[in-house]
Design a protein around this motif. Structure first.
Motif, PDB file in Angstrom:
ATOM      1  N   PRO A 218       0.364  35.872  74.793  1.00 52.75           N
ATOM      2  CA  PRO A 218       1.472  34.931  74.574  1.00 52.75           C
ATOM      3  C   PRO A 218       2.753  35.626  74.142  1.00 52.75           C
ATOM      4  CG  PRO A 218      -0.530  34.156  73.502  1.00 52.75           C
ATOM      5  CD  PRO A 218      -0.800  35.555  73.977  1.00 52.75           C
ATOM      6  N   SER A 219       3.857  35.021  74.551  1.00 54.66           N
ATOM      7  CA  SER A 219       5.187  35.485  74.158  1.00 54.66           C
ATOM      8  C   SER A 219       6.062  34.248  73.984  1.00 54.66           C
ATOM      9  CB  SER A 219       5.776  36.402  75.236  1.00 54.66           C
ATOM     10  OG  SER A 219       6.021  35.659  76.419  1.00 54.66           O
ATOM     11  N   ALA A 220       7.315  34.449  73.627  1.00 52.26           N
ATOM     12  CA  ALA A 220       8.233  33.317  73.456  1.00 52.26           C
ATOM     13  C   ALA A 220       8.431  32.575  74.778  1.00 52.26           C
ATOM     14  CB  ALA A 220       9.577  33.811  72.924  1.00 52.26           C
ATOM     15  N   GLU A 221       8.471  33.295  75.874  1.00 50.38           N
ATOM     16  CA  GLU A 221       8.680  32.678  77.187  1.00 50.38           C
ATOM     17  C   GLU A 221       7.385  32.157  77.800  1.00 50.38           C
ATOM     18  OE1 GLU A 221       9.458  36.204  76.883  1.00 50.38           O
ATOM     19  OE2 GLU A 221      11.326  35.584  75.923  1.00 50.38           O
ATOM     20  N   GLN A 222       6.267  32.676  77.353  1.00 53.41           N
ATOM     21  CA  GLN A 222       4.963  32.370  77.940  1.00 53.41           C
ATOM     22  C   GLN A 222       3.983  32.106  76.800  1.00 53.41           C
ATOM     23  OE1 GLN A 222       3.536  35.101  81.099  1.00 53.41           O
ATOM     24  NE2 GLN A 222       1.802  35.442  79.751  1.00 53.41           N
ATOM     25  N   PRO A 223       3.840  30.844  76.361  1.00 53.63           N
ATOM     26  CA  PRO A 223       3.034  30.556  75.168  1.00 53.63           C
ATOM     27  C   PRO A 223       1.529  30.442  75.426  1.00 53.63           C
ATOM     28  CG  PRO A 223       4.020  28.551  75.967  1.00 53.63           C
ATOM     29  CD  PRO A 223       4.511  29.662  76.869  1.00 53.63           C
ATOM     30  N   TYR A 224       0.982  31.348  76.195  1.00 55.57           N
ATOM     31  CA  TYR A 224      -0.438  31.293  76.541  1.00 55.57           C
ATOM     32  C   TYR A 224      -0.931  32.673  76.938  1.00 55.57           C
ATOM     33  CZ  TYR A 224       2.100  30.741  80.926  1.00 55.57           C
ATOM     34  OH  TYR A 224       3.003  30.898  81.956  1.00 55.57           O
ATOM     35  N   TYR A 225      -2.271  32.832  76.883  1.00 58.65           N
ATOM     36  CA  TYR A 225      -2.906  34.030  77.414  1.00 58.65           C
ATOM     37  C   TYR A 225      -3.139  33.798  78.899  1.00 58.65           C
ATOM     38  CZ  TYR A 225      -4.112  35.526  72.689  1.00 58.65           C
ATOM     39  OH  TYR A 225      -4.056  35.935  71.386  1.00 58.65           O
ATOM     40  N   VAL A 226      -2.925  34.813  79.709  1.00 61.97           N
ATOM     41  CA  VAL A 226      -3.335  34.762  81.105  1.00 61.97           C
ATOM     42  C   VAL A 226      -4.605  35.596  81.196  1.00 61.97           C
ATOM     43  CG1 VAL A 226      -2.782  35.344  83.492  1.00 61.97           C
ATOM     44  CG2 VAL A 226      -0.998  34.452  81.983  1.00 61.97           C
TER      45      VAL A 226
END
Length: 130
Positions: free
Chosen positions: A75-83
């Motif tokens: 997760p990051s600020a732009e991507q709030p999830y695990y891939v």
């Protein structure tokens, strides 16, 4: 950004009798907000479609191809999830991606529908068209 954090390798001893227990675990886990990489991997590995595909691949390959899952991104600020990606691991150490899923901190899981190129709730996901 694609960092492998943890890999779970599927075994041919995966038992379909765990399906009901897995669904209970998945439901309970989705009520928490403490999803870390390990928990995200556990949730994905508990999805019946993932376990079924692992059994099919290992059976058809007579055990020469193993299935694993790995964190593709965190997760990051732009991507709030695990891939999380599901992989075929071949004897020559090559890997081939099978599925991509994303796991949110809430425990919500979405799978990539490669036909429509969009993520959908895992409950509506039928990767083999069945």
């Amino acid at each position: 950004m694609a960092a492998l954090i943890v890999i779970f390798v599927g075994h041919s001893t995966i038992d379909s009798s765990f399906t009901n227990e897995t669904q209970k675990t998945l439901a309970l886990s989705q009520n928490t907000n403490n999803i870390d990489a390990k928990k995200a991997l556990e949730l994905v590995w508990s999805i019946p479609q993932i376990r079924k595909k692992a059994r099919e691949i290992e059976k058809l390959s007579q055990g020469t191809i193993r299935v694993s899952i790995a964190v593709d991104s965190s997760p990051s600020a732009e991507q709030p999830y695990y891939v999380i990606k599901t992989l075929e691991n071949h004897a020559d150490n090559s890997t081939i991606p099978i599925y991509w899923l994303r796991v949110f901190h809430s425990g919500k899981i979405e799978a990539l529908d490669i036909v429509n190129n969009q993520y959908i709730p895992v409950e509506k996901w039928h990767p083999d068209g069945r």
